[in-house]
Design an enzyme around this catalytic site. Sequence first.
Site, PDB file in Angstrom:
ATOM      1  N   GLU A  26       0.830  -1.204   0.000  1.00 16.14           N
ATOM      2  CA  GLU A  26       0.000   0.000   0.000  1.00 16.14           C
ATOM      3  C   GLU A  26       0.871   1.263   0.000  1.00 16.14           C
ATOM      4  O   GLU A  26       1.797   1.384   0.794  1.00 16.14           O
ATOM      5  CB  GLU A  26      -0.920  -0.002   1.224  1.00 16.14           C
ATOM      6  CG  GLU A  26      -1.873   1.179   1.271  1.00 16.14           C
ATOM      7  CD  GLU A  26      -2.728   1.195   2.523  1.00 16.14           C
ATOM      8  OE1 GLU A  26      -3.795   1.835   2.490  1.00 16.14           O
ATOM      9  OE2 GLU A  26      -2.325   0.586   3.539  1.00 16.14           O
TER      10      GLU A  26
ATOM     11  N   CYS B  54      -5.809  -2.833   2.251  1.00 17.12           N
ATOM     12  CA  CYS B  54      -5.490  -2.710   3.684  1.00 17.12           C
ATOM     13  C   CYS B  54      -6.676  -2.943   4.623  1.00 17.12           C
ATOM     14  O   CYS B  54      -7.089  -4.069   4.849  1.00 17.12           O
ATOM     15  CB  CYS B  54      -4.831  -1.358   3.941  1.00 17.12           C
ATOM     16  SG  CYS B  54      -3.948  -1.324   5.529  1.00 17.12           S
TER      17      CYS B  54
ATOM     18  N   LYS C 261      -9.852   2.372  -2.377  1.00 19.29           N
ATOM     19  CA  LYS C 261     -10.029   1.733  -1.067  1.00 19.29           C
ATOM     20  C   LYS C 261     -11.447   1.932  -0.530  1.00 19.29           C
ATOM     21  O   LYS C 261     -11.912   3.061  -0.384  1.00 19.29           O
ATOM     22  CB  LYS C 261      -8.990   2.327  -0.115  1.00 19.29           C
ATOM     23  CG  LYS C 261      -8.862   1.665   1.239  1.00 19.29           C
ATOM     24  CD  LYS C 261      -7.664   2.271   1.958  1.00 19.29           C
ATOM     25  CE  LYS C 261      -7.430   1.663   3.322  1.00 19.29           C
ATOM     26  NZ  LYS C 261      -6.199   2.205   3.949  1.00 19.29           N
TER      27      LYS C 261
END
Length: 411
Positions: free
Chosen positions: A140, A252, A215
């Site tokens: 990331e 994540c 995300k």
Amino acid sequence: MEKTQNGGAAKEEGGGDGSICGYDSLHRLLKDNLNPHIFQEVNRLLTGLNCGKPLQTIALQESATSLSLQHGFDLQAFCFHADKELLREPRVVRVGVIQNSISLPTTAHFSDQKKAIFQKLKPIIDAAGSSGVNILCLQEAWMMPFAFCTREKRWCEFAEPVDGESTVFLQSFALKYNMVIISSILERDINHGEVIWNTAVVIGNRGNIIGKHRKNHIPRVGDFNESTYYMEGNTGHPVFETAFGKIAINICYGRHHPLNWLAFGLNGAEIVFNPSATVGELSEPMWPIEARNAAIANNYFVASINRVGTETFPNPFTSGDGKPAHADFGHFYGSSHISAPDASCTPSLSRNRDGLLITDMDLNLCRQVKDKWGFRMTSRYDLYAETLAHYVKPDFEPQVTSDPLLRKKSL
């Protein structure tokens, strides 16, 4: 405490250098200290069996091992098998994941920091390419320090368009090695008021940009209060059909949300990548569990990538927990690994060194596990869809049946 390469002080988690009692990983600690027969049984319980056998290692070309020795990064390679089928040929894909620390102190000029990371990654990407990796994923926000803890807006200067400097850098490798590359960047959306996103760019094996995913879930946990910089993504749960299979990216914090994993599976993903940046004090007990559970529950492979090292920033910041201000997140513990739908998984990469993990995976295993366990067939999506439809309404009431005698003093 030992100084890290970016000038900060590493927190003492296991070892002052980020190791576990001097070992790179739990796997290596156990292997070096247990009787071989006992280790074999412990390893079977920790990493499972693939098609009834321990996971096999892969011998890589000397060019890759030489780069590993020359540049000091951990290099491991394994192979997931599937049962032989009568009507389908094996669909073997070679996947690589890279974990790395930053290269210069966070006080260095931003341009120099980014260039130094590019230079650090070049030999690791070359090792992946020369090993025949088909799909490669970076961690990331690999192109910058993970500065979102500071809540200082100057770090937004690292943001770039989808077709920006980092993508251009990686496109040359994609072309050179016929390799799909997943690049997680801080995106600046030029066409929409320069809004910033946490975005994964999918670069095709011909150097083209296949697409992007933003995300879905943004943490607000201690130092990981990333909504200062970007908000929840607007791209849904896309699956990208590449020359080597159908892939998706769960960035994540999204790994903590089972429905996020589920949606990628419903859209047909065969491999889901989880590029991450997380520290030991916060999430390490969860790390070996969540992705592996997702692989099992959704019948696909999961590649988990976490950055490594301790990143120290010029100005101290607080976590809103009453504790003293500090200048670093803690230790990013690496430990990247890959999980298979049959509950087997690779050992983890180093907890304190840069690393490249290469894994062959036969994608036929995804359907084989679906047929064996029948999770999709027995899932009752209609039942859960009805529950969720009620839950999101303002007048929702939980389905609770109380014991009628619960509040009576006596019978």
